[in-house]
Design a protein around this motif. Structure first.
Motif, short mmCIF file in Angstrom:
data_model
loop_
_atom_site.label_atom_id
_atom_site.label_comp_id
_atom_site.label_asym_id
_atom_site.label_seq_id
_atom_site.Cartn_x
_atom_site.Cartn_y
_atom_site.Cartn_z
N GLU A 72 1.68 -1.39 0.20
CA GLU A 72 0.67 -1.53 1.25
C GLU A 72 0.64 -0.30 2.15
OE1 GLU A 72 -1.69 -3.96 1.98
OE2 GLU A 72 -1.21 -4.45 -0.09
N GLU A 73 1.83 0.21 2.46
CA GLU A 73 1.90 1.40 3.30
C GLU A 73 1.29 2.61 2.60
OE1 GLU A 73 5.30 4.07 5.61
OE2 GLU A 73 5.78 2.05 4.89
N GLU A 74 1.53 2.71 1.28
CA GLU A 74 0.96 3.82 0.52
C GLU A 74 -0.57 3.74 0.49
OE1 GLU A 74 2.80 3.44 -3.25
OE2 GLU A 74 4.64 4.47 -2.68
N LEU A 75 -1.09 2.52 0.33
CA LEU A 75 -2.54 2.36 0.25
C LEU A 75 -3.22 2.67 1.58
CD1 LEU A 75 -2.87 -0.87 -1.94
CD2 LEU A 75 -3.31 1.49 -2.62
N GLN A 76 -2.50 2.53 2.68
CA GLN A 76 -3.09 2.86 3.97
C GLN A 76 -3.45 4.34 4.08
OE1 GLN A 76 -4.13 0.85 6.33
NE2 GLN A 76 -3.44 -0.94 5.18
N VAL A 77 -2.81 5.17 3.22
CA VAL A 77 -3.16 6.60 3.20
C VAL A 77 -4.64 6.78 2.88
CG1 VAL A 77 -2.72 8.79 2.00
CG2 VAL A 77 -0.81 7.26 2.55
N PHE A 78 -5.18 5.89 2.04
CA PHE A 78 -6.58 6.00 1.63
C PHE A 78 -7.56 5.62 2.74
CE2 PHE A 78 -4.78 5.02 -2.74
CZ PHE A 78 -4.82 6.34 -3.14
N TRP A 79 -7.11 4.83 3.70
CA TRP A 79 -8.04 4.25 4.65
C TRP A 79 -8.79 5.31 5.45
CZ3 TRP A 79 -11.17 0.67 5.26
CH2 TRP A 79 -11.65 0.27 6.51
N SER A 80 -8.09 6.35 5.91
CA SER A 80 -8.76 7.39 6.68
C SER A 80 -9.80 8.12 5.84
CB SER A 80 -7.73 8.39 7.23
OG SER A 80 -7.02 9.01 6.18
N TYR A 81 -9.52 8.31 4.53
CA TYR A 81 -10.50 8.93 3.64
C TYR A 81 -11.73 8.03 3.49
CZ TYR A 81 -7.05 12.41 2.13
OH TYR A 81 -6.15 13.44 2.08
N ILE A 82 -11.49 6.73 3.33
CA ILE A 82 -12.61 5.81 3.14
C ILE A 82 -13.49 5.76 4.38
CG2 ILE A 82 -13.18 3.37 2.77
CD1 ILE A 82 -10.59 3.19 1.08
N VAL A 83 -12.85 5.72 5.56
CA VAL A 83 -13.62 5.70 6.80
C VAL A 83 -14.47 6.97 6.92
CG1 VAL A 83 -13.44 5.78 9.32
CG2 VAL A 83 -12.00 4.20 8.02
#
Length: 368
Positions: free
Chosen positions: A296-307
């Motif tokens: 879950e922590e690793e996937l949060q890396v993607f969130w800023s890119y998606i936003v």
């Protein structure tokens, strides 16, 4: 899995080998003369375990997590067995694969040395504290991720930790410490009217009973406010003190100290009973973050890119987001891979959290 299989090598004693002498077969002609059949059987067992995990990397990561748990559960600085196991694994996987584990064991050795130096040197004045404090000093980048739990320690304990930190900074110059207050072990002496208890407990257990020095009755809600620990965890930890006869529940979520054991005869109420116990948490919880938490922590890396994508492009379908993430976010030696299905679950969870909107097959950010 404690990897104790190395002690038995192949799990066959000399007596078993003698008993099966009729089935003995010589090693093949092409076999390495420096490698015995027993060592090859051990290698086969390791290979079987690697196949169970799917790859050498997953096997080594699992071993690293188990090693961290063992080192943090015993807190004794004794690493002789673990060093032996690590050396055997290095023969199989090479030093580079197990470099992190080697640093972890070195951290334990260095912690023992640093603690001895800080407490023996009068300039640091650590022995002037009300109770001694020692630390397991870990190199964060080499250890597996820890579970993140909140715990506000009593003021006197925080002062001791700050004094230790200052002493460490004086010794090490440009390095400092970031404490994990929910990890570790606390030795307590509890004096009640008719008995005395000597226990080794977790910091959460110790903090709970510490607050009962200030007043003899606390509610779960009150403890939650001063400790910042979830109520469900507080109830579970208080159950240990109930099992020891130190606390009892007088009404729903309200607890008081039991100064005198009701089962003790009146003639023995002045008798002090000294006992030594170690608190074994009923769930044997790991100090390490679970594989799910780490992912879950690793996937949060993607969130800023998606936003960023959705801010610039307004709305995108799942497949397009996945392609752009592979192009921009999944590059470099520390890149995180994410499958299309995993990304779908991640985005759907963001929709449930009201951080994304989904309609007509397109994801978009909610309007402020």
């Amino acid at each position: 899995m404690r990897l104790l299989l190395f002690d038995n090598e192949a799990g066959h004693s000399d007596e078993e080998a003698d008993a099966n002498w009729e089935n003995w077969e010589p090693d093949p002609v092409e076999a390495d003369p420096t490698s015995t059949s027993k060592s090859r059987r051990t290698s086969d067992i390791i290979l079987m375990l690697v196949n169970v995990y799917g790859s050498k990397e997953l096997f080594v990561n699992e071993y690293r997590t188990l090693l961290a748990d063992r080192l943090l559960s015993q807190l004794s600085y004794h690493t002789e067995k673990e060093i032996r196991y690590l050396e055997l694994l290095k023969l199989r996987f090479g030093e580079s694969q197990l470099h992190y584990c080697e640093v972890m064991l070195k951290d334990v050795y260095d912690s023992k040395r640093i603690n001895a130096h800080l407490h023996s040197d009068g300039n640091f004045k650590l022995d002037d504290q009300q109770f001694p404090t020692t630390a397991m000093i870990l190199s964060a980048q080499f250890w597996p991720p820890f579970k993140e739990e909140n715990l506000v320690l009593p003021t006197i304990v925080q002062e001791n930790l700050e004094a230790y930190t200052k002493a460490f900074e004086t010794l090490k110059g440009n390095r400092t410490l970031c404490w994990k207050p929910h990890l570790g072990s606390v030795t307590l002496d509890i004096e009640l009217k008719d008995r005395s208890l000597h226990l080794s407990v977790s910091p959460i257990h110790a903090t709970i009973i510490w607050h009962f020095q200030e007043k003899s009755q606390w509610t779960i809600e009150e403890l939650n406010q001063v400790m910042h620990v979830p109520s469900t965890m507080l109830r579970r930890k208080i159950a240990f003190w109930q099992s020891q006869g130190v606390l009892k529940e007088v009404s729903t979520d309200t607890f008081v100290v039991v100064e005198e054991c009701p089962n003790r005869s009146k003639t023995n109420t002045s008798l002090v009973i000294s006992s030594e116990m170690v608190c074994e948490d009923e769930e044997a919880e790991s100090a390490m973050a679970s594989a799910h938490d780490q992912r879950e922590e690793e996937l949060q890396v993607f969130w800023s890119y998606i936003v960023g994508m959705l801010t610039n492009l307004d709305s995108l379908p799942l497949e397009r987001i996945h392609q752009m993430l592979k192009m921009f976010a999944s590059q470099g030696p520390t890149a995180v891979e994410c499958s299309l299905q995993e990304l779908r679950h991640f985005l759907d969870r963001k929709v449930r959290e009201h951080k994304l909107l989904f309609s007509n097959g397109l994801y978009r950010l909610p309007k402020p």
